[in-house]
Design a protein around this motif. Sequence first.
Motif, PDB file in Angstrom:
ATOM      1  N   GLY A  77     -13.858  -7.747  10.852  1.00  0.00           N
ATOM      2  CA  GLY A  77     -14.822  -6.616  10.733  1.00  0.00           C
ATOM      3  C   GLY A  77     -14.254  -5.809   9.602  1.00  0.00           C
ATOM      4  O   GLY A  77     -13.232  -5.882   9.046  1.00  0.00           O
ATOM      5  N   ASP A  78     -15.140  -4.803   9.205  1.00  0.00           N
ATOM      6  CA  ASP A  78     -14.738  -3.809   8.050  1.00  0.00           C
ATOM      7  C   ASP A  78     -13.550  -3.145   8.186  1.00  0.00           C
ATOM      8  O   ASP A  78     -12.858  -3.219   7.216  1.00  0.00           O
ATOM      9  CB  ASP A  78     -15.896  -2.926   7.931  1.00  0.00           C
ATOM     10  CG  ASP A  78     -16.980  -3.263   7.574  1.00  0.00           C
ATOM     11  OD1 ASP A  78     -17.094  -4.428   6.966  1.00  0.00           O
ATOM     12  OD2 ASP A  78     -18.199  -2.605   7.678  1.00  0.00           O
ATOM     13  N   ARG A 131      -8.702  -3.013   4.889  1.00  0.00           N
ATOM     14  CA  ARG A 131      -7.253  -2.544   4.888  1.00  0.00           C
ATOM     15  C   ARG A 131      -6.637  -3.461   3.969  1.00  0.00           C
ATOM     16  O   ARG A 131      -5.640  -3.258   3.166  1.00  0.00           O
ATOM     17  CB  ARG A 131      -6.643  -2.625   6.598  1.00  0.00           C
ATOM     18  CG  ARG A 131      -5.272  -2.167   6.462  1.00  0.00           C
ATOM     19  CD  ARG A 131      -4.479  -2.125   7.686  1.00  0.00           C
ATOM     20  NE  ARG A 131      -3.330  -2.535   7.661  1.00  0.00           N
ATOM     21  CZ  ARG A 131      -2.260  -2.868   8.456  1.00  0.00           C
ATOM     22  NH1 ARG A 131      -2.695  -3.113   9.769  1.00  0.00           N
ATOM     23  NH2 ARG A 131      -1.024  -2.848   7.978  1.00  0.00           N
ATOM     24  N   ALA A 132      -7.032  -4.739   4.163  1.00  0.00           N
ATOM     25  CA  ALA A 132      -6.421  -5.959   3.473  1.00  0.00           C
ATOM     26  C   ALA A 132      -6.739  -5.677   1.767  1.00  0.00           C
ATOM     27  O   ALA A 132      -5.814  -5.441   0.837  1.00  0.00           O
ATOM     28  CB  ALA A 132      -7.230  -7.070   3.436  1.00  0.00           C
ATOM     29  N   LYS A 170      -2.895  -7.117   0.370  1.00  0.00           N
ATOM     30  CA  LYS A 170      -2.268  -7.818   1.340  1.00  0.00           C
ATOM     31  C   LYS A 170      -3.321  -9.216   1.691  1.00  0.00           C
ATOM     32  O   LYS A 170      -4.454  -8.891   1.561  1.00  0.00           O
ATOM     33  CB  LYS A 170      -1.922  -7.546   2.569  1.00  0.00           C
ATOM     34  CG  LYS A 170      -0.738  -6.612   2.677  1.00  0.00           C
ATOM     35  CD  LYS A 170      -0.233  -6.335   4.219  1.00  0.00           C
ATOM     36  CE  LYS A 170       1.016  -5.523   4.112  1.00  0.00           C
ATOM     37  NZ  LYS A 170       1.400  -5.074   5.715  1.00  0.00           N
ATOM     38  N   PRO A 171      -2.555 -10.360   1.546  1.00  0.00           N
ATOM     39  CA  PRO A 171      -3.288 -11.369   2.003  1.00  0.00           C
ATOM     40  C   PRO A 171      -3.668 -11.452   3.504  1.00  0.00           C
ATOM     41  O   PRO A 171      -3.121 -10.443   4.180  1.00  0.00           O
ATOM     42  CB  PRO A 171      -2.397 -12.936   2.071  1.00  0.00           C
ATOM     43  CG  PRO A 171      -1.088 -12.291   1.842  1.00  0.00           C
ATOM     44  CD  PRO A 171      -1.106 -10.864   1.327  1.00  0.00           C
ATOM     45  N   LEU A 214       3.573  -9.120   6.361  1.00  0.00           N
ATOM     46  CA  LEU A 214       3.155  -9.547   5.208  1.00  0.00           C
ATOM     47  C   LEU A 214       1.797  -9.943   5.123  1.00  0.00           C
ATOM     48  O   LEU A 214       1.157 -10.083   4.157  1.00  0.00           O
ATOM     49  CB  LEU A 214       3.905 -11.125   5.010  1.00  0.00           C
ATOM     50  CG  LEU A 214       5.625 -10.949   5.196  1.00  0.00           C
ATOM     51  CD1 LEU A 214       6.131 -12.153   5.174  1.00  0.00           C
ATOM     52  CD2 LEU A 214       6.030 -10.009   3.763  1.00  0.00           C
ATOM     53  N   PHE A 215       1.005  -9.774   6.178  1.00  0.00           N
ATOM     54  CA  PHE A 215      -0.411 -10.052   6.478  1.00  0.00           C
ATOM     55  C   PHE A 215      -1.241  -9.092   7.149  1.00  0.00           C
ATOM     56  O   PHE A 215      -0.634  -8.400   7.967  1.00  0.00           O
ATOM     57  CB  PHE A 215      -0.686 -11.301   7.044  1.00  0.00           C
ATOM     58  CG  PHE A 215       0.239 -12.684   6.390  1.00  0.00           C
ATOM     59  CD1 PHE A 215      -0.610 -13.266   5.201  1.00  0.00           C
ATOM     60  CD2 PHE A 215       1.515 -12.825   6.686  1.00  0.00           C
ATOM     61  CE1 PHE A 215       0.268 -14.288   4.534  1.00  0.00           C
ATOM     62  CE2 PHE A 215       2.084 -13.923   5.970  1.00  0.00           C
ATOM     63  CZ  PHE A 215       1.507 -14.609   4.989  1.00  0.00           C
ATOM     64  N   ILE A 216      -2.499  -9.319   6.936  1.00  0.00           N
ATOM     65  CA  ILE A 216      -3.468  -8.433   7.865  1.00  0.00           C
ATOM     66  C   ILE A 216      -4.060  -9.568   8.609  1.00  0.00           C
ATOM     67  O   ILE A 216      -4.361 -10.740   8.218  1.00  0.00           O
ATOM     68  CB  ILE A 216      -4.609  -7.805   6.931  1.00  0.00           C
ATOM     69  CG1 ILE A 216      -4.034  -6.835   6.076  1.00  0.00           C
ATOM     70  CG2 ILE A 216      -5.625  -7.204   7.889  1.00  0.00           C
ATOM     71  CD1 ILE A 216      -3.453  -5.715   6.472  1.00  0.00           C
TER      72      ILE A 216
END
Length: 680
Positions: free
Chosen positions: A26-27, A32-33, A38-39, A72-74
């Motif tokens: 979702g949005d 946030r990414a 962030k990947p 490190l990631f979303i």
Amino acid sequence: MNRLAKETSPYLLQHAHNPVDWYPWGDEALQRAKAENKPILVSIGYAACHWCHVMERESFEDAETARIMNELFINIKIDREERPDLDHIYMDAVQAMTGSGGWPLNVFLTPDKLPFYGGTYFPPVKAFNRPSWKEVLLALSQAFRERRGDLETQAENMREHLAQASRFGEKPIDLQLVPKEELFTKEQCNTIFSNMMQQGDKEWGGFGSAPKFPGTFIIQYLLRYHHSFNEPQALQQALLSLDKMIRGGIYDQLGGGFARYSTDARWLAPHFEKMLYDNALLVDVMSDAYQLTRNELYAKTIADTLGFVEREMTDAGGGFYSALDADSEGVEGKFYTWSREEIEVVLGADAALFCAFYDVTEHGNWEETNILWITKPAAVFAAENGLTEEALERSLAVSREKLMAVRAKRIRPGLDDKIILGWNALMIHACCRAYAALGVEQYREMGIKAMNFCLNNLQQVDKQSFFHTFKAGVAKYPAFLDDYAWLVRALIALQEVTGDAGWLEKARELTEYVITNFSDEGDLYFYYTEAGQTDVIVRKKEVYDGATPSGNAVMASNLLYLSIVYDKKHWSERGIAMLAGQSQMAVRYSTSFGVWAGLLLQLVNGVKEIAVVGNDYKSRMQDTNRHYIPFKVILGATTDKPGIPLLEQRERPGETLIYVCEHYHCIKPVNYIEEIINLK
């Protein structure tokens, strides 16, 4: 607790307690990414997925692994059954990158949602020739920092590859140049039959080697091919496949219902999850088989399978749940398997006969336990043991009931109780087919009740469109092509078994909605997602069958059917043009294009247009439905219906007449369908 705690999907809720900071798609997550540059890690699975549970236990519940992922990631979790559109796109990407796919599907995206790396299950430590999950996370994070330009170019190329795969059908065949008789031929049907038979397992039934899936579209084609051209080999392979499955461990010998697939060629050891759609498609094809053969084995298996669906997979409001898990107490198949000792305790003196019939041994027939399956037909076993078949069945029925009572006290597999529109439509269609074949009123009532549930709970109030899924009072996500195609098909089937024209009107309205909102640029095929959906990186068009029938193939079939009902020539032309574009694929890759193959067979054979008019039209429709007439349109009414060509100028006072027509040209009407011999 992470953000998944607010979701309704049982699969997402299973991950709500993970230390991983999971988001739903979702949005919030996607923005946030971008904001943090962030990947994105997208992890896709479903509630009944065994290896999804394994990876969760090993990695997503581990605090150190979660720390790396969060840093490190979303991280986004997706239930593939809620968002099949995203699953299809990212599965195609991973298959293009690695040559294989499956679930859990773990795919890494740029902040613009474009995939640059992916795979399926990754172990916690390096094993099975696979790197460990932590190694993958650290390597991809480093690559994203140090080689981002390369990764983004690669991801953009992947998007173009995915888009290119959906560009077929932009220049449809000009139907004016090639007569229909040359486009679709008996020779093509013969080649499809040969190709299917080459894949057929002549000893154990089914098609291909292990793992073995039911192959219902192939079985359905073979039954229709035999009916059309009197080819005993086609009938033999179709019935062998059904009989071996019904006797196998893939079928729940105590409780009814089929598991998703068999891990071996003999149908002994299933992957124990039970999906709504598999059971629907198997009831469909067993109804066909019963109509053709009148074999009571199929009637009994339909009864037991629909009994299982009603008992374990039906909501109080009449909608159908999605799936039962393979695991209970963390062990695959534990709910369904038995030791010989357990059975002896429950059955006492009757245990020896039961164990001999269902192949239960001291050491077990699978992983040191026993899956119930039937190695010999009941008639053969009874004769060998000096029993009548009736006496054997009486004894086994009593024993099954006792064991079911014991099994009911075990810890049950997880239930995925979300209600998916398209899967409900498949089961509604199956209920209609079972009613048509067997005349059991309860089956029709199940179908009507479920359809009313879908119309009341999944249709958007302010417009014609539907939602894809419903759970805990909340309907979510715009419905996809498959949902609509299967729903139209189910509405058509409901009219056939009720004689209520209102169902057909609804089918026509929805077909017009699909044409307006899903058509491709050439107005030929249909996209999987509705126009205006913004969170997918491409709009895919899909034409092959998976575990469920191709939405485009079913939509082509719907257009052809409704074109006859409403005399809409352009719908007929579109359905024919859709098939013309896929007929070579159907011939070449018959086992993956079974629904298209069936449509090709229909056009070679022609469609019987059956109109029943008079006061007794409903009972005469029911009589007609009991016969195996696979390529038909059947309509009924008390009096003439202007605007419906098949129901115009048919009425005769004091009589109920059955008209059998082709292209609206009818043979002399009869009072009962039995008066017309040899109706294909």
